[in-house]
Scaffold this motif. Structure first.
Motif, PDB file in Angstrom:
ATOM      1  N   ASP A 148       0.913  -1.132   0.153  1.00 49.84           N
ATOM      2  CA  ASP A 148      -0.033  -0.010   0.101  1.00 49.84           C
ATOM      3  C   ASP A 148       0.875   1.284  -0.107  1.00 49.84           C
ATOM      4  N   GLN A 149       2.096   1.017  -0.385  1.00 52.35           N
ATOM      5  CA  GLN A 149       3.094   2.314  -0.433  1.00 52.35           C
ATOM      6  C   GLN A 149       3.419   2.707  -1.648  1.00 52.35           C
ATOM      7  N   PHE A 150       2.868   2.131  -2.624  1.00 55.16           N
ATOM      8  CA  PHE A 150       3.393   2.700  -4.005  1.00 55.16           C
ATOM      9  C   PHE A 150       2.558   3.968  -4.325  1.00 55.16           C
ATOM     10  N   LYS A 151       3.007   4.757  -4.739  1.00 54.55           N
ATOM     11  CA  LYS A 151       2.526   6.099  -5.124  1.00 54.55           C
ATOM     12  C   LYS A 151       1.489   6.174  -6.363  1.00 54.55           C
ATOM     13  N   PRO A 152       0.589   7.023  -6.441  1.00 59.94           N
ATOM     14  CA  PRO A 152      -0.457   6.904  -7.617  1.00 59.94           C
ATOM     15  C   PRO A 152       0.321   7.052  -8.870  1.00 59.94           C
ATOM     16  N   GLY A 153       0.047   6.256  -9.631  1.00 56.17           N
ATOM     17  CA  GLY A 153       0.644   6.163 -11.207  1.00 56.17           C
ATOM     18  C   GLY A 153       1.954   5.550 -11.124  1.00 56.17           C
ATOM     19  N   GLN A 154       2.726   4.956 -10.012  1.00 58.41           N
ATOM     20  CA  GLN A 154       3.989   4.611  -9.870  1.00 58.41           C
ATOM     21  C   GLN A 154       4.191   3.365 -10.637  1.00 58.41           C
ATOM     22  N   GLU A 155       5.194   2.828 -11.468  1.00 60.72           N
ATOM     23  CA  GLU A 155       5.187   2.015 -11.992  1.00 60.72           C
ATOM     24  C   GLU A 155       5.291   0.503 -11.506  1.00 60.72           C
ATOM     25  N   THR A 156       4.681  -0.743 -11.691  1.00 68.69           N
ATOM     26  CA  THR A 156       4.787  -1.726 -10.911  1.00 68.69           C
ATOM     27  C   THR A 156       6.094  -2.715 -11.332  1.00 68.69           C
ATOM     28  N   ASN A 157       6.974  -3.068 -10.391  1.00 67.96           N
ATOM     29  CA  ASN A 157       7.882  -3.851 -10.582  1.00 67.96           C
ATOM     30  C   ASN A 157       7.665  -5.400 -11.243  1.00 67.96           C
ATOM     31  N   THR A 158       6.331  -5.659 -11.013  1.00 64.27           N
ATOM     32  CA  THR A 158       6.181  -7.057 -11.080  1.00 64.27           C
ATOM     33  C   THR A 158       4.940  -7.086 -11.819  1.00 64.27           C
ATOM     34  N   PRO A 159       4.543  -6.895 -13.156  1.00 65.09           N
ATOM     35  CA  PRO A 159       3.488  -6.857 -13.879  1.00 65.09           C
ATOM     36  C   PRO A 159       2.686  -8.222 -14.005  1.00 65.09           C
ATOM     37  N   PHE A 160       3.803  -9.254 -14.318  1.00 62.50           N
ATOM     38  CA  PHE A 160       3.274 -10.561 -14.466  1.00 62.50           C
ATOM     39  C   PHE A 160       2.638 -11.222 -13.082  1.00 62.50           C
ATOM     40  N   LEU A 161       3.298 -10.939 -11.780  1.00 58.80           N
ATOM     41  CA  LEU A 161       2.834 -11.424 -10.598  1.00 58.80           C
ATOM     42  C   LEU A 161       1.509 -10.785 -10.170  1.00 58.80           C
ATOM     43  N   ASP A 162       1.478  -9.327 -10.617  1.00 56.65           N
ATOM     44  CA  ASP A 162       0.302  -8.866 -10.196  1.00 56.65           C
ATOM     45  C   ASP A 162      -0.955  -9.392 -10.899  1.00 56.65           C
ATOM     46  N   SER A 163      -0.778  -9.559 -11.994  1.00 56.63           N
ATOM     47  CA  SER A 163      -1.833 -10.415 -12.737  1.00 56.63           C
ATOM     48  C   SER A 163      -1.958 -11.528 -12.545  1.00 56.63           C
ATOM     49  N   LEU A 164      -1.171 -12.376 -12.164  1.00 58.86           N
ATOM     50  CA  LEU A 164      -1.324 -13.945 -11.742  1.00 58.86           C
ATOM     51  C   LEU A 164      -2.054 -13.918 -10.309  1.00 58.86           C
ATOM     52  N   PHE A 165      -1.644 -12.980  -9.481  1.00 58.75           N
ATOM     53  CA  PHE A 165      -2.284 -12.982  -8.034  1.00 58.75           C
ATOM     54  C   PHE A 165      -3.601 -13.054  -8.097  1.00 58.75           C
ATOM     55  N   GLN A 166      -4.432 -12.553  -9.083  1.00 58.22           N
ATOM     56  CA  GLN A 166      -6.001 -12.347  -9.224  1.00 58.22           C
ATOM     57  C   GLN A 166      -6.381 -13.867  -9.700  1.00 58.22           C
ATOM     58  N   GLU A 167      -5.692 -14.787  -9.909  1.00 58.51           N
ATOM     59  CA  GLU A 167      -6.287 -16.111 -10.449  1.00 58.51           C
ATOM     60  C   GLU A 167      -6.115 -16.908  -9.491  1.00 58.51           C
ATOM     61  N   GLY A 168      -5.364 -16.774  -8.173  1.00 55.67           N
ATOM     62  CA  GLY A 168      -5.376 -17.990  -7.095  1.00 55.67           C
ATOM     63  C   GLY A 168      -5.652 -17.472  -5.861  1.00 55.67           C
ATOM     64  N   TYR A 169      -5.156 -18.236  -4.675  1.00 57.46           N
ATOM     65  CA  TYR A 169      -5.450 -17.969  -3.231  1.00 57.46           C
ATOM     66  C   TYR A 169      -4.234 -17.216  -2.904  1.00 57.46           C
ATOM     67  N   LEU A 170      -4.340 -15.815  -2.474  1.00 53.94           N
ATOM     68  CA  LEU A 170      -3.317 -14.914  -2.290  1.00 53.94           C
ATOM     69  C   LEU A 170      -3.190 -14.834  -0.612  1.00 53.94           C
ATOM     70  N   PHE A 171      -2.197 -15.158   0.039  1.00 50.64           N
ATOM     71  CA  PHE A 171      -2.123 -14.684   1.329  1.00 50.64           C
ATOM     72  C   PHE A 171      -1.439 -13.330   1.428  1.00 50.64           C
ATOM     73  N   THR A 172      -2.036 -12.400   1.991  1.00 52.31           N
ATOM     74  CA  THR A 172      -1.490 -11.104   1.798  1.00 52.31           C
ATOM     75  C   THR A 172      -0.913 -10.539   3.035  1.00 52.31           C
ATOM     76  N   ASN A 173      -0.733 -11.515   4.138  1.00 57.67           N
ATOM     77  CA  ASN A 173      -0.317 -11.072   5.147  1.00 57.67           C
ATOM     78  C   ASN A 173       0.737 -12.334   5.683  1.00 57.67           C
ATOM     79  N   GLY A 174       1.618 -12.493   4.426  1.00 58.53           N
ATOM     80  CA  GLY A 174       2.793 -13.498   4.380  1.00 58.53           C
ATOM     81  C   GLY A 174       4.187 -13.222   5.193  1.00 58.53           C
ATOM     82  N   HIS A 175       4.555 -14.152   5.827  1.00 56.83           N
ATOM     83  CA  HIS A 175       6.000 -13.632   6.517  1.00 56.83           C
ATOM     84  C   HIS A 175       7.115 -14.870   6.438  1.00 56.83           C
ATOM     85  N   GLN A 176       8.316 -14.391   6.269  1.00 55.67           N
ATOM     86  CA  GLN A 176       9.438 -15.181   6.188  1.00 55.67           C
ATOM     87  C   GLN A 176       9.814 -15.817   7.639  1.00 55.67           C
ATOM     88  N   ASN A 177      10.568 -16.850   7.708  1.00 57.64           N
ATOM     89  CA  ASN A 177      10.975 -17.211   9.023  1.00 57.64           C
ATOM     90  C   ASN A 177      12.510 -17.121   9.444  1.00 57.64           C
TER      91      ASN A 177
END
Length: 672
Positions: A300-329
């Motif tokens: 939620d920190q991208f500025k309005p109109g700021q270019e995405t770094n991950t256009p493919f992932l952004d589109s793919l994330f709409q097609e499956g089960y996305l955990f938006t609160n994921g963490h590394q261990n």
């Protein structure tokens, strides 16, 4: 006889004072170059941080200079010998030079790890890529090396300008008798040894005290970013020497109570139905350094109109089960596979760098083998890289495809010169091998670990113009790897096995940020976790907590695996197990615990911080005075988890109870 202000003790203190000065210059440089990662220091904090800084510098200087201190004060006349003086000089310069080298390196390495260098970080010395990476590091931070050599000049000049009065060493001098010489110098020596013991024990002679450790930084502040400012290297490095031999046991409860609060043997039950079965292929894709901060659809920190770094992932994330609160261990690449394959997190030291990791396992790959899967691991580096292949063999992976296998078929032209094979070159190789695995008639379980989105963030020849600069150097490399992943999916979607494959996409770890939110716990360790099966109805955005160690039990639950297994994580879709679930990781000398509602900071003894991280992402409001009964229950679960973790680590016990009873003998050494 007049007092000789240039006696051996005075000269030693002058020389050690100079070491204090250069260490403090390192700390100021550390603060300057890492100010965006360290919370502002308020006026009320200055004295406490100064005391803490001096304490850790004192212990560092004692550790480094212990031999020099003894050589300077040992009460014998051979100290007068010219050769002995030369040896003393080189002992002083070499030991302090090495200490300063680690200290200066820490200034520029800190943003990559966001914690001080410890012994476990030196696993990179064994990597083939170490020498070229070191060259890149020197080229990128050349000014750091100029700073380092200036510090050495200060030490050199100070040493040469300080010397001892000659009358103390001349036995024939009438004002200094041999008896007085030995009494005075023995006194100097004993006083200094008392001072050494006093400070190493944390400025106390209490019988209950221990040598001061990294965790003691919290005695001077409750802010974990300030502990990094205070802790000096080589203190952190030296205090972790020998720690990998056996993990420190932390005990809060009777063993049976801890085991009941947080059991590690899972007895799965058939739960929610998913449109996958034991004929469904599973492919885990681990993306190097793809932290949430770099992904527009997760940040939620991208500025309005700021270019995405991950256009493919952004589109793919709409097609499956996305955990938006994921963490590394863990905090580096080497920590990802133990967490994902074996559900074992990393805290203070890299799990794979510890002898405790050499043990039998009944991990995810072996579970997949039991269900009739063909298992494989793909990584474009050499097989020896970070111990991945060795660990994979121990956990049940049957087939390995690394740089060596790639170059046997395709030549050496696609080596990136640092880490391994360029992502967009290695992925077609992965595609080819997956086709062959599919042709066997058995479903496959494959893990693919990318590598190109890593420092020095190079782009393959011929492609640089295709990827624009971002707000951080890593963004171009992220764009390139996202592009390579998109091309990979375009190629495999034509294969007959594609629609029958569950893809699990995550990152090994985060990698900095261009905003305050993702530089601060708990968001600094956030990553994507995504489950995707083409054509599946399994689509959602789930904001409940999820972590690397949950991937194994969640996948096994989805596949209705029916045997007991060992895991520190939980099945995300098991409502009973997930009801009191939490995320755990370790940074800046303390444990981070995250529930669906709150973030807690725990320093092994006390909870120092409770914050509503969703409403207060920068942690400005400490709710520690508002601890409820529910909080106390959560805190007991945290403590039980930690106790169970170190109990299993020290026993080298990573098997479910059923397998221990059978005396399972897998690849690896026995617990003894």
């Amino acid at each position: 006889m007049k007092f000789n202000y240039k006696n051996s003790l005075f000269v030693l203190l002058v020389r050690l004072f100079t070491v204090y000065v250069v260490f403090m210059l390192c700390r100021l440089a550390f603060l300057y170059f890492n100010s965006d990662l360290i919370d502002p220091i308020q006026g009320k904090d200055v004295l406490s941080l100064l005391r803490g800084s001096l304490m850790f510098d004192t212990v560092s200087i004692i550790y480094i200079n212990l031999l020099f201190i003894v050589m300077s004060l040992i009460p014998f006349h051979f100290r007068e010998n010219k050769m002995y003086r030369k040896v003393m000089f080189w002992v002083f310069m070499v030991t302090n030079g090495l200490g300063l080298l680690i200290n200066v390196a820490d200034i520029f390495y800190y943003p990559f790890k966001q914690a001080r260098i410890v012994l476990g970080d030196f696993f990179l010395l064994g990597e083939d890529a170490f020498v070229p990476l070191l060259a890149d590091f020197v080229a990128d931070y050349w000014y750091g090396f100029i700073f380092y050599f200036l510090l050495l000049v200060i030490l050199y000049q100070s040493y040469k300008c300080s010397c001892e009065g000659k009358q103390e060493f001349l036995e024939k001098n009438e004002t200094v008798t041999p008896k007085r010489y030995y009494i005075v110098n023995s006194g100097y020596f004993l006083v200094m040894m008392v001072v050494v013991v006093f400070f190493v024990r944390g400025a106390t002679f209490s019988a209950a005290s221990f040598p001061i450790g990294m965790n003691d930084a919290f005695l001077y502040t409750e802010n974990p970013t300030h502990t990094s400012f205070m802790l000096s290297n080589p203190f952190c490095f030296i205090r972790t020497i020998g720690k990998s031999k056996e993990a420190k046991a932390l005990k809060y409860f009777d063993d049976k109570i801890a085991e009941n609060i947080y059991p590690t043997t899972h007895n799965p039950e058939i739960l929610e139905a998913f449109d996958i079965d034991r004929k469904t292929n599973v492919m885990v894709i681990i993306l190097e350094s793809f932290g949430k901060a770099h992904i527009k659809s997760l940040s939620d920190q991208f500025k309005p109109g700021q270019e995405t770094n991950t256009p493919f992932l952004d589109s793919l994330f709409q097609e499956g089960y996305l955990f938006t609160n994921g963490h590394q261990n863990g905090y580096r690449s080497v920590d990802a596979l133990p967490a994902i394959w074996a559900s074992i997190p990393t805290f203070k030291e890299h799990f794979l760098s510890m002898p405790n990791s050499v043990a039998p396992y009944y991990a995810l790959p072996q579970c997949m083998n039991d269900m009739g899967y063909n298992t494989a691991f793909f990584h474009g580096a050499v097989k020896e890289s970070m111990g991945f292949v060795s660990f994979g063999k121990n956990t049940g992976i049957k087939n390995f495809y690394s740089r060596g296998e790639y170059e046997q078929e395709n030549g050496t032209a696609d080596f990136d010169g640092k880490w391994g094979i360029w992502d967009h070159k290695f992925m077609p190789f992965v595609h080819k091998k997956l086709n062959k695995m599919s042709d066997t008639g058995k479903p496959f379980f494959a893990t693919f670990f990318t590598l190109s989105s890593h420092h020095p963030y190079a782009i393959p020849p011929g492609l640089p113009k295709q990827f624009s600069e971002g707000t951080l150097p890593i963004h171009r490399a992220i764009k390139y790897s996202d592009y390579a992943l998109g091309e990979f999916f375009k190629s495999i979607e034509k294969e007959p096995w594609y629609k029958n494959t569950l893809f699990i996409i995550t990152a090994d770890h985060s990698s900095g940020a261009d905003n305050k939110k993702f530089k601060k716990a708990p968001f600094d360790y956030t990553i994507p976790i995504f489950f995707f099966k083409p054509g599946s109805t399994m689509k959602a955005k789930d904001d409940k907590i999820m972590q690397h160690i949950d991937i194994m039990p969640t996948l096994l639950g989805m596949m209705n695996y029916d045997k007991p297994y060992f895991a520190f994580g939980k099945d995300h879709f098991d409502k009973e197990a997930a009801k009191n679930h939490f995320v755990i990781n370790f940074s800046n000398g303390a444990f981070n615990f995250i529930t669906n509602d709150y973030y807690y900071l725990f320093n092994e003894k006390d909870v120092l911080l409770k914050s509503d991280y969703r409403k207060d992402p920068l942690g400005k409001h400490n709710l520690i005075k508002h601890i409820t009964k529910a909080d106390e229950e959560d805190i007991n679960r945290f403590k039980a988890f930690i106790q169970e973790y170190y109990t299993h680590l020290n026993k080298r016990d990573y098997l479910p109870e059923s397998e221990k009873k059978k005396g399972l003998a897998m690849v690896g050494l026995s617990k003894e």
